[in-house]
Design an enzyme around this catalytic site. Structure first.
Site, PDB file in Angstrom:
ATOM      1  N   ASP A  23     -12.504 -22.895 -30.519  1.00  0.00           N
ATOM      2  CA  ASP A  23     -13.033 -22.697 -29.655  1.00  0.00           C
ATOM      3  C   ASP A  23     -12.979 -20.967 -29.600  1.00  0.00           C
ATOM      4  O   ASP A  23     -11.624 -20.502 -29.942  1.00  0.00           O
ATOM      5  CB  ASP A  23     -12.079 -23.398 -28.977  1.00  0.00           C
ATOM      6  CG  ASP A  23     -12.721 -23.354 -27.192  1.00  0.00           C
ATOM      7  OD1 ASP A  23     -13.303 -23.462 -26.502  1.00  0.00           O
ATOM      8  OD2 ASP A  23     -12.081 -23.048 -26.136  1.00  0.00           O
ATOM      9  N   GLU A  36     -16.298 -20.211 -32.651  1.00  0.00           N
ATOM     10  CA  GLU A  36     -17.800 -19.746 -31.684  1.00  0.00           C
ATOM     11  C   GLU A  36     -17.361 -18.621 -31.060  1.00  0.00           C
ATOM     12  O   GLU A  36     -16.163 -18.613 -30.098  1.00  0.00           O
ATOM     13  CB  GLU A  36     -16.481 -21.180 -29.682  1.00  0.00           C
ATOM     14  CG  GLU A  36     -17.483 -20.806 -28.870  1.00  0.00           C
ATOM     15  CD  GLU A  36     -17.025 -20.523 -27.612  1.00  0.00           C
ATOM     16  OE1 GLU A  36     -17.488 -20.973 -26.100  1.00  0.00           O
ATOM     17  OE2 GLU A  36     -15.431 -20.864 -27.316  1.00  0.00           O
TER      18      GLU A  36
HETATM   19  C1  GLC Z   1     -14.768 -22.192 -24.289  1.00  0.00           C
HETATM   20  C2  GLC Z   1     -15.410 -23.892 -24.488  1.00  0.00           C
HETATM   21  C3  GLC Z   1     -15.224 -23.506 -23.342  1.00  0.00           C
HETATM   22  C4  GLC Z   1     -14.134 -23.539 -22.082  1.00  0.00           C
HETATM   23  C5  GLC Z   1     -13.681 -21.999 -22.757  1.00  0.00           C
HETATM   24  C6  GLC Z   1     -12.046 -22.108 -22.623  1.00  0.00           C
HETATM   25  O1  GLC Z   1     -16.174 -21.012 -24.588  1.00  0.00           O
HETATM   26  O2  GLC Z   1     -16.563 -24.306 -24.727  1.00  0.00           O
HETATM   27  O3  GLC Z   1     -15.660 -25.199 -21.999  1.00  0.00           O
HETATM   28  O4  GLC Z   1     -14.313 -23.648 -20.728  1.00  0.00           O
HETATM   29  O5  GLC Z   1     -14.105 -21.948 -24.579  1.00  0.00           O
HETATM   30  O6  GLC Z   1     -11.428 -22.777 -23.779  1.00  0.00           O
END
Ligand code: GLC
Ligand code: CA
Length: 553
Positions: free
Chosen positions: A215, A282
């Site tokens: 994440d 991500e």
């Molecule tokens: C990422 C996740 C999202 C979350 C954020 C904070 O972007 O995909 O759902 O709100 O991180 O952890």
């Protein structure tokens, strides 16, 4: 398929189709209206029949759910709402038995404010080792009552929260939360933090998981001195579409060079285990050359190519997004990772215009991503062709709604519990229509897994056919790719003996000679056998908002 059977002996993840389970919304195993791990386990045969290679489970860890579980209070245990570690182990064993790999989410940018570390930090004084795991700072102004800098939270409002004074010399410090106040950012320059994440990774690897989705992996290293942001960018961010963390310009909080050292640690840990364990990042990094750094040979295995997700349904935008994504990663020898949707962005059908139009385009786009070289992620429910749900104010749970002062409705619309069976709510998601954690809409009876299973022209069958064909077609799993000339409004490329044509223009386009293996909708000559399989391509044409796979001579 084992590595030796794959065309180029590349690791499994290089061409895998991953399926994202949002555990709260996927399947309810104990009838309380909230999805859980027993539910995931019960649906493994459905996923096997769909033909996916691997799962990515969004967080199911102990969490007060201030951000749907991305606020983790204990990263090495299951929240009772989702089940137990024994439920996880049983699900994992069954998945492996069926040949499905399992990857889980790791959230390294922050913990929940309920995590024992943060509770200890609140109890400790400024300058203590407990506070040094997070980003505590004194405030500005005479009494320190202004935040330490001008950073906004991604969910709206300031990115700093003030805590109570701990004594006469302490006016009360502030801590950084790039997301919600319940998600205090960790300080990765403190060696305790990477050490703790190494422990968390090993905990799950020891249990047998095949990898991780990391994440906000572009956010874990903060810029030296935490300088103010450009106010113009702050204004731009305030207007931002929820979910996407991509900005046109440089947001100095993200993509700092420091992140790479931490990725090398992740990779070292992964590679110390047998069986091709992997990590996908991500990372919302608009600059392709910089994105490529995330997947250098000693860093993450994959990183999402979000440019295609951000593209409109348009041949030119698709062409650019695909070309740029492939060119960037080719230099470092990493495969692309195609994704059209996740739990943070509106569903594909809705983004492409909604209704029958959006659905036709979403089906077509699926045949694009599933025929590109690299890995693909499918978001749960996209295989049913679901749309976003317009929810009443009282139902909204995403922190974005409150923090944006009701300007941004947030991400609940793409998180509504999935419809499995029957013609009325809750469509087999438990048995109480009032209990689902977000209300389901009327009219989903046509979109249940059960109804679509019975209809050979359904989106579910389109996905099943596409996944089966992909798995059985070495040209689609390899890396060869070549653009073909295409009429205006259309896009065409070749993967070995397979040609793919996408028509986003207003008029029919001719198809190349060959056998139509699959099409996302009826061809001008009709459907032929179910879902367009086996129609002779020569002479037929491809209607608007349709994609076809053709085996050429
Ligand atoms: C990422 C996740 C999202 C979350 C954020 C904070 O972007 O995909 O759902 O709100 O991180 O952890
Ligand atoms: Ca449940």
């Amino acid at each position: 398929m084992s590595a030796s059977e794959r065309p180029d002996a590349s690791p499994w993840w290089a061409s895998a189709v991953f399926y994202q389970v949002y555990p709260r919304s996927f399947a309810d195993g104990n009838d309380d209206g909230i999805g859980d791990l027993i539910g995931v386990r019960a649906k493994l045969p459905y996923l096997k029949a769909l033909g996916i290679d691997a799962l990515w489970l969004s967080p199911f860890y102990v969490s007060p759910l201030a951000d749907g579980g991305y606020d983790v209070a204990d990263p090495c245990d299951v929240d009772p709402m989702f089940g137990t570690l024994a439920d996880f182990d049983a699900m994992l064993a069954d998945a492996h038995e069926l040949g499905i790999r399992v990857t889980v989410d790791i959230v390294p940018n922050h913990f929940s404010d309920q995590h024992r570390w943060f509770q200890a930090a609140l109890a400790a004084t400024p300058g203590s080792p407990e506070r040094a795991r997070f980003i505590f700072r004194d405030g500005c102004g005479p009494n320190g009552d202004q935040p330490p800098n001008n950073w906004p939270s991604i969910f709206g409002g300031p990115a700093w929260h003030r805590v109570a004074s701990t004594g006469p010399d302490d006016p009360g410090q502030w801590y950084l939360h790039i997301f919600a106040p319940e998600q205090p950012d960790l300080d990765w320059t403190n060696p305790e933090v990477p050490a703790e994440f190494e422990r968390i990774l090993r905990f799950w690897l020891d249990r047998g998981v095949d990898g991780f989705r990391i994440d906000v992996t572009h956010g874990i290293a903060k810029p030296e001195g935490l300088p103010d942001m450009d106010p113009a960018l702050i204004e731009q961010l305030a207007k931002h579409e929820h979910g996407s963390l991509m900005t046109a310009g440089k947001d100095l909080r993200f993509d700092n060079d420091g992140v790479h050292e931490y990725h090398r640690m992740f990779r070292r840990v992964l590679d110390s285990y047998p069986g091709e364990r992997m990590a996908v990042g991500e990372a919302w990094v608009p600059d392709h050359e910089r994105l490529a750094r995330y997947v250098r040979p000693d860093e993450l295995n994959l990183t999402f190519n979000f440019e295609l997700l951000e593209a409109k349904w348009d041949d030119v935008e698709f062409h650019e997004a695909i070309t740029r994504s492939m060119a960037a990663l080719a230099d470092v020898g990493a495969p692309c990772t195609w994704v059209l949707a996740n739990h943070d962005v509106d569903r594909v059908v809705s983004r492409y215009g909604g209704g029958a139009l959006g659905l036709a385009r979403a089906r077509a786009a699926a045949l694009v991503t599933l025929s590109l070289p690299g890995a693909v992620y499918v978001y749960n429910g996209d295989e049913l062709g679901l749309s976003n749900v317009g929810l009443p104010d009282w139902a909204l749970q995403d922190p974005t709604w409150e923090r944006s002062e009701h300007k941004d409705r947030g991400r609940d619309g793409e998180r509504v519990p999935l419809p499995w069976s029957g013609t009325a709510r809750p469509y087999g998601f438990g048995s109480d229509p009032q209990a689902t954690w977000l209300p389901q809409p009327e009219g989903w009876g046509l979109f249940t897994a059960e109804a679509e299973d019975a209809d050979p022209t359904s989106t579910l069958w389109l996905y099943r056919r596409a996944l089966a064909m992909r798995a059985a077609t070495p040209a689609l799993l390899g890396s060869s790719f070549e653009w073909l000339d295409a009429p205006e409004g259309a896009l065409a490329y070749r993967r070995g003996d397979i040609a793919v044509v996408m028509n986003a223009g207003p008029v029919d386009v001719p198809l190349p000679a060959g056998e139509v293996l699959l099409s996302s909708g009826p061809l001008a000559a009709g459907w032929g056998t179910p879902a367009g399989a086996g129609v002779a391509g020569g002479g037929s044409s491809l209607p608007t908002d349709t994609v076809a796979w053709i085996r050429t001579a």
